[in-house]
Scaffold this motif. Structure first.
Motif, PDB file in Angstrom:
ATOM      1  N   LEU A  51     -13.674 -20.074 -33.441  1.00  0.00           N
ATOM      2  CA  LEU A  51     -14.847 -20.859 -33.503  1.00  0.00           C
ATOM      3  C   LEU A  51     -15.775 -20.929 -34.779  1.00  0.00           C
ATOM      4  N   GLU A  52     -16.066 -19.742 -35.181  1.00  0.00           N
ATOM      5  CA  GLU A  52     -16.930 -19.485 -36.302  1.00  0.00           C
ATOM      6  C   GLU A  52     -16.310 -20.363 -37.514  1.00  0.00           C
ATOM      7  N   GLU A  53     -15.046 -19.957 -37.814  1.00  0.00           N
ATOM      8  CA  GLU A  53     -14.251 -20.394 -38.984  1.00  0.00           C
ATOM      9  C   GLU A  53     -14.310 -22.062 -38.867  1.00  0.00           C
ATOM     10  N   GLU A  54     -14.263 -22.591 -37.675  1.00  0.00           N
ATOM     11  CA  GLU A  54     -14.147 -24.024 -37.665  1.00  0.00           C
ATOM     12  C   GLU A  54     -15.453 -24.730 -37.935  1.00  0.00           C
ATOM     13  N   LEU A  55     -16.415 -24.072 -37.318  1.00  0.00           N
ATOM     14  CA  LEU A  55     -17.956 -24.761 -37.443  1.00  0.00           C
ATOM     15  C   LEU A  55     -18.470 -24.603 -38.845  1.00  0.00           C
ATOM     16  N   ILE A  56     -18.021 -23.361 -39.655  1.00  0.00           N
ATOM     17  CA  ILE A  56     -18.409 -23.116 -41.012  1.00  0.00           C
ATOM     18  C   ILE A  56     -17.612 -24.234 -41.834  1.00  0.00           C
ATOM     19  N   LYS A  57     -16.211 -24.568 -41.661  1.00  0.00           N
ATOM     20  CA  LYS A  57     -15.385 -25.333 -42.175  1.00  0.00           C
ATOM     21  C   LYS A  57     -15.987 -27.043 -42.102  1.00  0.00           C
ATOM     22  N   ASP A  58     -16.464 -27.210 -41.121  1.00  0.00           N
ATOM     23  CA  ASP A  58     -16.981 -28.350 -40.854  1.00  0.00           C
ATOM     24  C   ASP A  58     -18.451 -28.688 -41.219  1.00  0.00           C
ATOM     25  N   LEU A  65     -20.872 -27.368 -39.928  1.00  0.00           N
ATOM     26  CA  LEU A  65     -21.686 -27.325 -38.746  1.00  0.00           C
ATOM     27  C   LEU A  65     -22.507 -25.980 -38.530  1.00  0.00           C
ATOM     28  N   LEU A  66     -22.186 -24.920 -39.323  1.00  0.00           N
ATOM     29  CA  LEU A  66     -22.832 -23.781 -39.203  1.00  0.00           C
ATOM     30  C   LEU A  66     -22.730 -23.053 -40.607  1.00  0.00           C
ATOM     31  N   SER A  67     -24.125 -22.743 -40.939  1.00  0.00           N
ATOM     32  CA  SER A  67     -24.125 -22.130 -42.347  1.00  0.00           C
ATOM     33  C   SER A  67     -24.126 -20.490 -42.404  1.00  0.00           C
ATOM     34  N   GLN A  68     -23.845 -19.720 -43.296  1.00  0.00           N
ATOM     35  CA  GLN A  68     -23.852 -18.432 -43.298  1.00  0.00           C
ATOM     36  C   GLN A  68     -25.308 -17.935 -42.670  1.00  0.00           C
ATOM     37  N   GLU A  69     -26.464 -18.493 -43.222  1.00  0.00           N
ATOM     38  CA  GLU A  69     -27.695 -18.085 -42.916  1.00  0.00           C
ATOM     39  C   GLU A  69     -28.034 -18.405 -41.449  1.00  0.00           C
ATOM     40  N   GLU A  70     -27.504 -19.480 -40.857  1.00  0.00           N
ATOM     41  CA  GLU A  70     -27.650 -19.751 -39.566  1.00  0.00           C
ATOM     42  C   GLU A  70     -26.741 -18.766 -38.548  1.00  0.00           C
ATOM     43  N   LYS A  71     -25.685 -18.453 -39.112  1.00  0.00           N
ATOM     44  CA  LYS A  71     -24.776 -17.343 -38.394  1.00  0.00           C
ATOM     45  C   LYS A  71     -25.564 -16.109 -38.425  1.00  0.00           C
ATOM     46  N   GLU A  72     -26.131 -15.757 -39.556  1.00  0.00           N
ATOM     47  CA  GLU A  72     -27.017 -14.501 -39.535  1.00  0.00           C
ATOM     48  C   GLU A  72     -27.978 -14.468 -38.483  1.00  0.00           C
ATOM     49  N   GLU A  73     -28.569 -15.745 -38.592  1.00  0.00           N
ATOM     50  CA  GLU A  73     -29.852 -15.896 -37.526  1.00  0.00           C
ATOM     51  C   GLU A  73     -29.391 -15.581 -36.100  1.00  0.00           C
ATOM     52  N   ILE A  74     -28.390 -16.466 -36.023  1.00  0.00           N
ATOM     53  CA  ILE A  74     -27.849 -16.068 -34.521  1.00  0.00           C
ATOM     54  C   ILE A  74     -27.420 -14.580 -33.907  1.00  0.00           C
ATOM     55  N   SER A  75     -26.674 -13.922 -34.922  1.00  0.00           N
ATOM     56  CA  SER A  75     -26.430 -12.651 -34.810  1.00  0.00           C
ATOM     57  C   SER A  75     -27.851 -11.779 -34.803  1.00  0.00           C
ATOM     58  N   GLU A  78       0.390  -5.155 -30.307  1.00  0.00           N
ATOM     59  CA  GLU A  78      -0.109  -6.325 -29.458  1.00  0.00           C
ATOM     60  C   GLU A  78      -1.547  -6.474 -29.585  1.00  0.00           C
ATOM     61  N   LEU A  79      -2.308  -5.514 -29.381  1.00  0.00           N
ATOM     62  CA  LEU A  79      -3.889  -5.344 -29.561  1.00  0.00           C
ATOM     63  C   LEU A  79      -4.275  -6.050 -30.866  1.00  0.00           C
ATOM     64  N   ASP A  80      -3.691  -5.683 -31.980  1.00  0.00           N
ATOM     65  CA  ASP A  80      -3.997  -6.344 -33.389  1.00  0.00           C
ATOM     66  C   ASP A  80      -3.809  -7.567 -33.398  1.00  0.00           C
ATOM     67  N   TYR A  81      -2.390  -8.143 -32.660  1.00  0.00           N
ATOM     68  CA  TYR A  81      -2.399  -9.424 -32.846  1.00  0.00           C
ATOM     69  C   TYR A  81      -3.452 -10.228 -32.002  1.00  0.00           C
ATOM     70  N   TRP A  82      -3.754  -9.968 -31.006  1.00  0.00           N
ATOM     71  CA  TRP A  82      -4.896 -10.613 -30.428  1.00  0.00           C
ATOM     72  C   TRP A  82      -6.195 -10.747 -30.930  1.00  0.00           C
ATOM     73  N   MET A  83      -6.360  -9.319 -31.312  1.00  0.00           N
ATOM     74  CA  MET A  83      -7.844  -9.267 -32.156  1.00  0.00           C
ATOM     75  C   MET A  83      -7.943 -10.132 -33.347  1.00  0.00           C
ATOM     76  N   ALA A  84      -6.732 -10.580 -34.086  1.00  0.00           N
ATOM     77  CA  ALA A  84      -6.740 -11.339 -34.960  1.00  0.00           C
ATOM     78  C   ALA A  84      -6.849 -12.886 -34.590  1.00  0.00           C
ATOM     79  N   LYS A  85      -6.771 -13.098 -33.145  1.00  0.00           N
ATOM     80  CA  LYS A  85      -7.062 -14.370 -32.493  1.00  0.00           C
ATOM     81  C   LYS A  85      -8.283 -14.222 -31.907  1.00  0.00           C
ATOM     82  N   CYS A  86      -9.170 -13.526 -32.453  1.00  0.00           N
ATOM     83  CA  CYS A  86     -10.601 -13.464 -31.725  1.00  0.00           C
ATOM     84  C   CYS A  86     -11.048 -14.716 -31.699  1.00  0.00           C
TER      85      CYS A  86
END
Lengths: 326, 325
Positions: B273-280, B282-292, B260-268
């Motif tokens: 959101l990160e995947e959607e932003l990258i796909k569109d 709207l977020l580059s790997q560098e920007e992601k790293e900067e935010i982090s 159950e936990l694994d199922y939900w962790m996969a739905k992180c």
């Protein structure tokens, strides 16, 4: 001076504070009713409208929470519980929330809230339509608890309660509603936390609250004829207690009778007795006597009610115990 | 993407990352015994607070509960004061008198987070009532868990808010567990959104791990409330990765399954959101790293601030019982 009744004094204070400050509003069960809260809310709806005079569903807990929230948002609610017995349903909101909020959030925000709890008893109403809960509220840090005994104080203490920045439990007793007394027409305040000497005397100190103040005065009058000179203190506020006025009087008389309209066990009379014993034990000439409700629920039968509720005669008996104990 | 400005999406993303990092760090400090106040971590539920608060104005009111670090951060509260409160230091948002379960930030509209279950629901109704009495435009949000829907004041509050058409949004964070009890063991009907219909209110159930969906649902409800349309109940289906309280995932206690936990962790919610932003784009790997990295630093500064801060003075014990005039 003009004389008005205790209940009219409450009504007038509410009306005048609502006129003076648009942040003040009234919320509670029965505030639109011609009888639910006595006459203490008469004409308010007509004058201020439904937005500021809110009669509510029978949802004591949520309505108390709503009043707390409104206070947090800068308003000054006067929340009315037409019977104290129903306030047990609100304990989380009053005790966990309103009383603690200022402290537990580091003083960042406060709850300027008046909660009127009406004591309505006698008339064979029985256990759940009779109770006086001042001791329970007085037990809680963060609450102030006032119990006016005269029309003058009914108005002045309500004004102070509305102006206070903290939750104030304002307890009025319907047994006092018809009592008349001098009340100024203008707004004035009576300080919270200050008792008053209603009658000076030298033989015995009687400390009383609410309807037991007039009873104590009647007792004092009777005993005066027998040469016993009673000092009567009206506490007016049961939290914070005016210790000084009690101590000063007991130092003078050496004898103390404490009269409370709630239960004796763990009650206001117990607290006052403990304070006097702790602080000025050496002044006492005889054991402290307490006049309060027995450790029993309120009965319905009027025969039992007569036994249950203290009055002038109970107080006289307690005073005589004092005098004849040495 | 979906007519939402890039700036809003990135802010939501950042908020979620900030909550996650803050909570992970708090969990580490709890595990080490450096934080002793009981912490109810928000990890896994970030999209709810981030999505709802992104749709609010700064002076709108929110109320939380025992699990409110996420609400505090999402509304814009200062994380140094929050971390200091977890250390119960004088510089904490509640001056060290509240601990993790009693946090506040009135400057950004968070007026309190009382941990008695459902207690803040009617209080939020009260701030909404105040807005109505004062004819103000402010909206109130009450955040509560699924367990709170078993309390009487929840129903009393829905009724009164609906009756008076108050500007409030009831946001239920349904993480499927009431402490150790799975929902089906405590609710006769596990649809929480449906309960709104008894009061004639709109009630919607949404994916609480989808920040965009949360934001859109909240935006719509907030607009309705702000324009006199009354309350909405939003049930956000989500999941807490850690146990009810503390840093552990509680798997060893047999309260839930690893699957159950694994199922939900996969739905992180963050990954989603990160995947959607990258796909569109709207977020580059560098920007992601900067935010982090930026957030990593922020959180470390908060920990350092908290550790270096003084404890409350003894005299504080009897301060703030009453507000003096």
């Amino acid at each position: 001076m003009r004389k008005i009744s205790y209940s009219e004094a409450i009504r007038e204070a509410t009306e005048q504070m609502m006129e003076k400050d648009s942040n003040v509003f009234v919320i509670g069960q029965g505030v639109w009713s011609p009888w639910f809260v006595g006459k203490t809310c008469d004409k308010l709806l007509q004058k201020f409208g439904e937005k500021r005079v809110i009669d509510t569903p029978v949802s004591e807990a949520a309505m108390t929470g709503a009043a707390i929230g409104a206070a947090l948002a800068g308003l000054r609610p006067v929340l009315i519980h037409p019977r104290m017995d129903f306030m047990y349903l609100t304990f989380d909101q009053i005790i966990n929330q309103a009383a603690n909020w200022h402290y537990m959030f580091g003083g960042k925000i406060n709850v300027p809230l008046v909660i009127r709890g009406i004591i309505n008893r006698g008339g064979e109403q029985g256990a759940q339509h009779s109770q006086a809960l001042q001791a329970i509220f007085a037990h809680i840090p963060g609450l102030k608890v006032v119990m006016p005994a005269t029309p003058y104080d009914a108005k002045g203490l309500l004004v102070s309660a509305v102006q206070d920045e903290n939750p104030v439990i304002y307890i009025d007793d319907r047994w006092l509603y018809e009592q008349e007394g001098d009340v100024p027409e203008e707004i004035y305040s009576v300080p919270i936390g200050k008792g008053v000497i209603r009658k000076e005397g030298k033989d015995v100190t009687v400390v009383a609250v609410s309807y037991l103040v007039p009873e104590a005065l009647k007792a004092a009058e009777d005993l005066e004829k027998k040469g016993i000179n009673i000092e009567v203190i009206d506490l007016r506020t049961v939290k914070p207690l005016d210790k000084e006025i009690i101590f000063n009087s007991v130092k003078k008389t050496g004898r103390l009778v404490v009269c409370d309209t709630g239960w004796q066990a763990g009650g206001i009379s117990a607290e006052i007795s403990a304070l006097v014993s702790e602080n000025i034990f050496e002044s006492l000439k005889s054991p402290i006597e307490r006049v309060a409700l027995p450790d029993a629920p309120a009965p319905a039968s009027s025969v039992l009610e007569k036994e249950y509720y203290p009055n002038k005669d109970t107080i006289i008996k307690a005073i005589k115990n004092q005098i004849f104990t040495k | 993407m979906l007519n939402i400005e890039k700036e809003i999406l990135i802010k939501m993303y950042e908020t979620m990352v900030r909550i996650r990092r803050f909570e992970e760090r708090a969990g580490e400090l709890v595990a080490k015994g450096e934080i002793k106040t009981p912490c109810h971590l928000y990890i896994g539920e970030e999209a709810v607070a981030a999505g709802v608060c992104q749709a609010l104005e700064r002076d709108d009111y929110i109320f939380g509960n025992h699990r409110s670090h996420g609400h505090y951060i999402a509304k814009g509260g200062d994380i140094k004061s929050l971390m200091a409160e977890l250390f119960c230091k004088a510089t904490g948002c509640s001056k060290g008198k509240g601990g993790s379960m009693h946090i506040i930030a009135p400057e950004i509209g968070l007026l309190g987070t009382p941990p008695i279950v459902a207690a803040s629901i009617p209080i939020a109704v009260g701030t909404a009532l105040a807005s109505s009495i004062k004819n103000e435009n402010k909206v109130s949000v009450s955040f509560f868990g699924d367990g709170a829907t078993n309390e009487g004041v929840f129903y009393e509050s829905l009724n009164f808010a609906a009756l008076k058409k108050l500007p409030i949004i009831f946001v239920c964070e349904n993480n499927l567990y009431s402490t150790h009890m799975p929902l089906a063991k405590i609710l006769a009907d596990t649809s929480i959104a449906k309960k709104a219909s008894a009061f004639g209110l709109p009630g919607i159930q949404i994916d609480g791990n989808n920040a965009i969906e949360v934001y859109q649902a909240a935006k719509e409800a907030i607009n309705l409330a702000r324009n006199g349309g009354g309350p909405t109940l939003i049930e956000c289906k989500t999941y807490r990765w850690r146990g009810h309280v503390g840093f552990s995932d509680d798997l060893d206690k047999g309260l839930r399954s690893k699957e159950e936990l694994d199922y939900w962790m996969a739905k992180c919610p963050i990954k989603r959101l990160e995947e959607e932003l990258i796909k569109d784009n709207l977020l580059s790997q560098e920007e992601k790293e900067e935010i982090s990295q930026k957030i990593e630093k922020e959180v470390e500064r908060a920990v350092q601030f908290a550790k270096e801060s003084p404890y409350p003075e003894e005299a504080e014990l009897s301060e703030n019982i009453f507000k003096d005039v």
